[in-house]
Design a protein around this motif. Structure first.
Motif, PDB file in Angstrom:
ATOM      1  N   PRO B  71      38.038 -71.015 -69.291  1.00 36.25           N
ATOM      2  CA  PRO B  71      38.134 -69.658 -69.230  1.00 36.25           C
ATOM      3  C   PRO B  71      36.766 -69.074 -68.882  1.00 36.25           C
ATOM      4  CG  PRO B  71      38.529 -70.152 -71.533  1.00 36.25           C
ATOM      5  CD  PRO B  71      38.385 -71.542 -70.710  1.00 36.25           C
ATOM      6  N   PRO B  72      36.723 -67.904 -68.167  1.00 37.02           N
ATOM      7  CA  PRO B  72      35.798 -67.168 -67.810  1.00 37.02           C
ATOM      8  C   PRO B  72      34.503 -67.267 -68.628  1.00 37.02           C
ATOM      9  CG  PRO B  72      37.498 -65.729 -67.367  1.00 37.02           C
ATOM     10  CD  PRO B  72      38.010 -66.994 -68.125  1.00 37.02           C
ATOM     11  N   SER B  73      34.780 -66.786 -70.254  1.00 40.37           N
ATOM     12  CA  SER B  73      33.664 -66.655 -70.918  1.00 40.37           C
ATOM     13  C   SER B  73      33.022 -67.929 -71.295  1.00 40.37           C
ATOM     14  CB  SER B  73      34.227 -65.805 -72.028  1.00 40.37           C
ATOM     15  OG  SER B  73      35.172 -66.496 -72.862  1.00 40.37           O
ATOM     16  N   ARG B  75      32.205 -70.375 -69.339  1.00 36.87           N
ATOM     17  CA  ARG B  75      31.641 -71.248 -68.338  1.00 36.87           C
ATOM     18  C   ARG B  75      30.279 -70.955 -68.276  1.00 36.87           C
ATOM     19  NH1 ARG B  75      35.833 -71.176 -62.979  1.00 36.87           N
ATOM     20  NH2 ARG B  75      37.516 -71.509 -64.007  1.00 36.87           N
ATOM     21  N   LEU B  77      28.693 -68.405 -67.391  1.00 32.50           N
ATOM     22  CA  LEU B  77      28.043 -67.586 -66.221  1.00 32.50           C
ATOM     23  C   LEU B  77      28.250 -65.992 -66.565  1.00 32.50           C
ATOM     24  CD1 LEU B  77      30.220 -69.401 -63.565  1.00 32.50           C
ATOM     25  CD2 LEU B  77      28.274 -70.075 -64.388  1.00 32.50           C
ATOM     26  N   ALA B  78      27.218 -65.276 -65.773  1.00 33.30           N
ATOM     27  CA  ALA B  78      27.348 -63.670 -66.205  1.00 33.30           C
ATOM     28  C   ALA B  78      27.554 -63.145 -64.671  1.00 33.30           C
ATOM     29  CB  ALA B  78      26.015 -63.405 -66.805  1.00 33.30           C
ATOM     30  N   MET B  79      28.289 -62.101 -64.868  1.00 35.74           N
ATOM     31  CA  MET B  79      28.620 -61.571 -63.406  1.00 35.74           C
ATOM     32  C   MET B  79      28.306 -60.037 -63.706  1.00 35.74           C
ATOM     33  SD  MET B  79      32.030 -62.058 -61.460  1.00 35.74           S
ATOM     34  CE  MET B  79      32.688 -60.912 -60.068  1.00 35.74           C
ATOM     35  N   LEU B  86      30.679 -51.288 -66.407  1.00 39.89           N
ATOM     36  CA  LEU B  86      29.975 -50.794 -67.744  1.00 39.89           C
ATOM     37  C   LEU B  86      31.322 -50.397 -68.717  1.00 39.89           C
ATOM     38  CD1 LEU B  86      26.614 -49.121 -66.751  1.00 39.89           C
ATOM     39  CD2 LEU B  86      27.226 -51.724 -67.380  1.00 39.89           C
ATOM     40  N   TYR B  87      31.177 -50.515 -69.952  1.00 37.90           N
ATOM     41  CA  TYR B  87      32.058 -50.049 -70.927  1.00 37.90           C
ATOM     42  C   TYR B  87      31.811 -48.424 -71.051  1.00 37.90           C
ATOM     43  CZ  TYR B  87      32.503 -54.964 -71.349  1.00 37.90           C
ATOM     44  OH  TYR B  87      32.554 -56.090 -71.335  1.00 37.90           O
ATOM     45  N   PHE B  98      27.176 -56.311 -76.143  1.00 37.64           N
ATOM     46  CA  PHE B  98      28.644 -56.641 -76.384  1.00 37.64           C
ATOM     47  C   PHE B  98      28.850 -57.973 -75.880  1.00 37.64           C
ATOM     48  CE2 PHE B  98      33.066 -56.843 -74.679  1.00 37.64           C
ATOM     49  CZ  PHE B  98      33.757 -56.327 -75.767  1.00 37.64           C
ATOM     50  N   PRO B  99      28.362 -59.071 -75.179  1.00 39.54           N
ATOM     51  CA  PRO B  99      28.676 -60.028 -75.020  1.00 39.54           C
ATOM     52  C   PRO B  99      28.079 -61.154 -76.212  1.00 39.54           C
ATOM     53  CG  PRO B  99      26.933 -59.514 -73.231  1.00 39.54           C
ATOM     54  CD  PRO B  99      27.474 -58.387 -73.901  1.00 39.54           C
ATOM     55  N   ARG B 101      27.683 -59.731 -79.187  1.00 38.28           N
ATOM     56  CA  ARG B 101      28.572 -59.567 -80.465  1.00 38.28           C
ATOM     57  C   ARG B 101      29.821 -60.260 -80.320  1.00 38.28           C
ATOM     58  NH1 ARG B 101      32.118 -55.150 -81.958  1.00 38.28           N
ATOM     59  NH2 ARG B 101      31.818 -54.126 -80.017  1.00 38.28           N
ATOM     60  N   MET B 102      30.456 -60.468 -79.012  1.00 41.50           N
ATOM     61  CA  MET B 102      31.662 -61.330 -78.934  1.00 41.50           C
ATOM     62  C   MET B 102      31.239 -62.797 -79.281  1.00 41.50           C
ATOM     63  SD  MET B 102      34.360 -59.439 -78.109  1.00 41.50           S
ATOM     64  CE  MET B 102      33.655 -58.054 -79.144  1.00 41.50           C
ATOM     65  N   ARG B 146      23.244 -56.642 -69.367  1.00 44.21           N
ATOM     66  CA  ARG B 146      24.457 -57.312 -70.104  1.00 44.21           C
ATOM     67  C   ARG B 146      24.369 -58.766 -69.574  1.00 44.21           C
ATOM     68  NH1 ARG B 146      29.905 -54.347 -69.050  1.00 44.21           N
ATOM     69  NH2 ARG B 146      29.825 -55.350 -67.159  1.00 44.21           N
ATOM     70  N   ARG B 150      22.883 -62.900 -72.029  1.00 46.36           N
ATOM     71  CA  ARG B 150      23.596 -64.020 -72.352  1.00 46.36           C
ATOM     72  C   ARG B 150      22.796 -65.261 -71.894  1.00 46.36           C
ATOM     73  NH1 ARG B 150      29.301 -63.725 -69.432  1.00 46.36           N
ATOM     74  NH2 ARG B 150      29.357 -65.652 -70.583  1.00 46.36           N
TER      75      ARG B 150
END
Lengths: 277, 334, 312
Positions: B71-73, B75, B77-79, B86-87, B98-99, B101-102, B146, B150
């Motif tokens: 799944p994307p998260s 891998r 990678l950051a996009m 943005l949130y 955010f990333p 914290r996740m 952001r 990561r």
């Protein structure tokens, strides 16, 4: 006419006055209901007290005694609140799935959901009575809640769907890159972003539940009877109780009318399924 | 580390195949740019690498691990999205955090990283603001922030500058290049703007209709385009391509010469034409020449100024050593 | 891989619930409509429990089609729905155009106008039929009595009394009577739903292209021509939607009819179903199927129209 300076006397004075007259005319029955609710039953039918009378709060103070108002009002509140909560609980995941992970069938599913709303309730009246009675749920809060939730679910999903569609897909994808799971997407991104839309959907759903007058009348007798049932049961006082009937009616619709003022715009979206913008 | 290998990757939407089988290797630390006209599949390719689209067939290998089903998260990678993504309900600080914290990082570590990223990106003064209060360039930086925190194996940029105005775009271009020099992390950058590709890339991947037309360094592509498409796509103003007798004289189906590789004279030369519009930029002059009998219009570029106006006769001579020859299939002839 | 299976599955609870809600009662209705099924019958007690052995084929449908109430209910449904649609659309367009442009107190007028829509149907009916339309005690009765009093006093006036004594006494209209109760329903529902039409038309008017109007002004179009050639065509689609949505809602009017006259002289299909359902479930179910067919005819058009805008 705002375009060029063709300002006529009508557009400056006539139209606003006419608009106010029409507005007041439409509001008049509600005003009259409230006014009558402050008259005693005897005064309410006397022409000499049409506009000038000694106002009394007795009709409101005696609502419980006269009509057992609070029992019905409590039922209305319980059924509408829970039906709204459940409709959102089922509707939010569903609208989320359709807005952000559409498949080729999504459009058809949405249309089909709408079509259930168009089924005339009366057509399934007896089967519903039959089913609810045979499983012992006739005249229970649970049944009223389930039915209210189901009849409003299509509208709830549609409204939420249109709100969710406004959220850029990029933001959801950014969330996926940042490592949120499905639950996180809903909790961290979707709900905070669509909060306004969810609130107005809830409000509108609540109003529709509160005003519902077919199933709440036909599937209840006493235990789970709502305000619709109460008013329906006291429909024809033959002039004897205009004052007290007005009071209980005003109490039944007043809060909802005020709530309605706050969701005029959403109403358009909710009732036309986004087809009028 | 960030070495990304695509092996026989394809992507279909329903019956439509948008990426035919494709192989590509992006080395660790490389700045790769996917460039091509809109609809060429460059964004789809990036999204396949990111994991936002499911790969129809083939393998995507990131640092020797098969990531096709990851799944994307996960891998690494950051996009950075075109719309920044943005949130809007979170402050800049929370957006960047955010990333982390996740990923359940502890709060102190998050704070340190966010502060560091904000410092690099000149965002320290805006940390408590909401994205809605920021300018386009600042939002772009938050999006990059952001991504930075990561510490990804690679950065993916999806047309990140296309929403900025021209002046800001040049500035951000430099900032991203500097960031690459500083971090030395693999970056994959999607754009339709060949200037961005030429100025930023270590390696350019030119795409058309899902196919890789050529892979190479900016100057490779400029000097030795593999085919007419690449020749026309890279370089500004575009290379002049002519067919017919003049091309046959050179033993080719088509020949191409760049506007800047053309000698101009008002008295003599190989081909005669008439000046249409002359654009005087000061440093350079672009002259659009008509009625040459070669093509509708030939563009030439000369350094400095020349005194020509609309309707004047003009003579053009391509620099023969910089002439590009193409065969009937549009491929470069050796 | 971006695994989207779970997110897609999230819609299943809603789908399953609505599927059950639609299919089970509807198939029961279909089943009951083909069998003899009554709640009380001393001579044929076997008919009081649903069973395939009581199969009646299309007998219930024939029975319903031959009952004079059915034809009357259909006619009455069409009278009520048609009149409401006509009135709400005309009033809605006029009012929407009137209040669309800014004037002092526009917000308040909007709030006043929209209020009736949120009144619960039961209260709406009770309010109109008692407090306003009652021939003796309602406002109508009071107004009529007042006019008669005035004429009466004029009749005894010196000089002109002879003239006024030629005037007849004004008679109030009883809206609970057989012939008139449908009109009471039309009045109260029009009052409730005109605001809905106004709201939708106003929303639509706000998206009207102002530059197009400016161009029309330069082309010499007057106020009426602008309305006729620009505004009205622009409102075409919202009008169609208002008509269809209301048709679906009003085909199943129930509470108002029950409260005004208990269906006396004023049945529509839902009411007729309710009456049959007191004993003859077979007939009620057959009538229900007719109601479904009628609603579907409208629904298909509405769904098509919505479907077009859905994925834009």
């Amino acid at each position: 006419m705002a375009i060029v300076a063709t300002t006529t006397k009508f557009s400056v004075y006539g139209r606003p006055v006419l608009a106010w007259i029409v507005g007041l005319l439409f509001f008049f029955p509600i005003f009259w209901l409230v006014l009558t609710s402050f008259k005693t039953d005897a005064d309410a039918v006397k022409p000499e007290f049409l506009l000038f009378f000694t106002p009394t709060l007795d009709n409101y103070l005696n609502m419980t005694e006269n009509y057992d108002y609070w029992r019905f009002a409590t039922n209305s509140i319980i059924t509408s609140v829970f039906a709204t909560i459940f409709a959102l609980a089922v509707g939010i995941p569903s609208a989320y799935a359709m807005a952000f992970n559409p498949s080729r069938a999504t459009k058809d599913v949405l249309m089909w959901m709408l079509s259930t709303k168009m089924l005339p309730a009366a057509a399934v009246l007896y089967p519903m009575t039959f089913i609810t009675k045979s499983i012992g749920l006739f005249d229970t809060h649970f049944m009223v809640i389930v039915v209210l939730m189901l009849i409003n679910l299509p509208i709830v999903i549609w409204m939420l769907f249109t709100y969710f569609k406004e959220i850029p897909k990029d933001i959801i994808e950014a969330g996926q890159m940042d490592g949120v799971n499905t639950w996180g997407e809903v909790k961290e991104i979707l709900i905070p972003l669509a909060w306004g839309g969810i609130a107005s959907t809830a409000l509108l759903c609540f109003i529709f539940c509160w005003n519902e007058a077919y199933w709440t009348v036909r599937l209840t007798t006493t235990e789970a009877a709502t305000l619709s049932k109460l008013i329906e049961g006291n429909r024809a006082p033959e002039g004897l109780f205009f004052g007290r009937l007005s009071a209980v009616s005003a109490a039944a619709v007043g809060p909802i009318v005020v709530l309605g003022w706050f969701c005029q715009k959403q109403l358009v979206q909710g009732l036309t399924f986004g087809a009028v913008k | 580390m960030g070495r990304i290998v695509l092996e026989n990757v394809t992507k279909s939407f329903g019956d439509a195949q948008v990426i035919p089988p494709l192989d590509l290797t992006i080395e660790d630390g490389e700045f790769a740019v996917f460039v091509g006209p809109s609809g060429c599949g460059k964004s789809t390719l990036l999204r396949l690498i990111a994991g936002l689209e499911e790969t129809t067939s083939g393998r995507i290998v990131i640092d020797d691990n098969d990531a096709t089903q990851v799944p994307p998260s996960k891998r690494g990678l950051a996009m950075v999205f075109q719309s920044y993504a943005l949130y809007p309900h979170m402050s800049v600080r929370k957006n960047i955090a955010f990333p982390l914290r996740m990923a359940k990082m502890d709060q102190a570590a998050i704070d340190t990283k966010v502060e560091a990223a904000a410092k690099i990106l000149n965002l320290a003064d805006y940390l408590e603001q909401k994205p809605g209060q920021l300018s386009g360039g600042q939002r772009q930086r938050v999006a990059i922030g952001r991504a930075i925190v990561r510490e990804p194996a690679a950065f993916l940029f999806d047309e990140p500058l296309s929403n900025l105005d021209a002046a800001l775009r040049v500035g951000m271009r430099l900032e991203i290049s500097e960031l690459h020099n500083r971090l030395n992390t693999t970056m994959i950058y999607v754009t339709h703007d060949q200037v961005e590709a030429m100025t930023m890339a270590d390696k350019i991947v030119v795409l058309r209709a899902g196919n890789i037309e050529q892979v190479g360094s900016p100057l490779d592509l400029y000097h030795t385009p593999r085919n007419i498409f690449v020749a026309g796509f890279i370089g500004s103003p575009k290379m002049n391509i002519i067919d017919g007798p003049e091309a046959e004289k050179q033993g080719a189906t088509s020949i191409g010469f760049r506007p800047e590789h053309t000698d101009v004279s008002t008295t003599e030369g190989m081909w005669k034409g008439r000046v249409g519009v002359a654009e005087h930029l000061g440093s350079d002059t672009f002259i659009h020449v008509h009625d040459t009998g070669l093509a509708d219009m030939i563009t030439v570029r000369i350094t400095g100024d020349i005194a020509v106006t609309h309707g004047d006769d003009i003579y053009l001579t391509p620099q023969m050593d910089k002439l590009h020859k193409f065969d009937a299939d549009g491929l470069r002839m050796a | 891989m971006s695994n989207r299976t779970l997110p897609r599955l999230l819609q299943t609870p809603a789908v399953i619930m609505l599927l059950i809600w639609m299919l089970i009662p509807l198939s029961l209705t279909l089943y009951f409509s083909f069998i003899r099924y009554v709640l009380n019958n001393l001579r044929r007690p076997e008919w009081t429990t649903p069973s395939f052995s009581n199969w009646r084929g299309f007998g219930n449908y024939e029975f319903v089609l031959n009952s004079k109430d059915f034809l009357f209910a259909i006619q009455n449904s069409l009278l009520i729905v048609g009149s409401i649609l006509f009135l709400t659309v005309i009033l809605g367009v006029l009012i929407a155009v009137m209040i669309n442009k800014a004037f002092p107190g526009q917000g308040i007028v909007r709030v006043l106008l929209i209020s009736p829509f949120f009144v619960m149907p039961a209260v709406n009916a009770v309010l109109w039929v008692n407090m306003i339309l009652d021939p003796v005690l309602g406002l109508q009765g009071l107004a009529v009595a007042g006019i008669n009093d005035l004429i009466g006093s004029l009749q005894s006036a010196p000089g002109v009394g002879w003239f006024f004594s030629l005037w007849p006494e004004v008679k109030p209209i009883s809206f609970r009577a057989t012939q008139t109760s449908a009109y009471a329903v039309i009045i109260m529902v029009t009052w409730q739903w005109t605001p809905f039409a106004v709201l939708i038309f106003m929303t639509s008017l706000q998206s009207e292209d102002q530059q197009q109007k400016e161009a029309a002004v330069l082309d010499g179009a007057g106020t009426f021509s602008q309305f006729r050639f620009l505004t009205l065509p622009h409102l075409g689609r919202p009008i169609a939607i208002v008509v269809m949505i209301q048709a679906i809602f009003h085909l199943s009017l129930y509470a108002e009819i029950e409260i005004v006259s208990r269906g006396n002289g004023n049945k529509n299909l839902p009411y007729l179903i309710g009456e049959f359902a007191n004993n003859n479930i077979g007939a009620a179910s057959a009538t229900g199927i007719f109601a479904v067919i009628l609603a579907n005819i409208v629904a298909i058009f509405l769904l098509r129209m919505i479907g077009k805008t859905l994925m834009e």
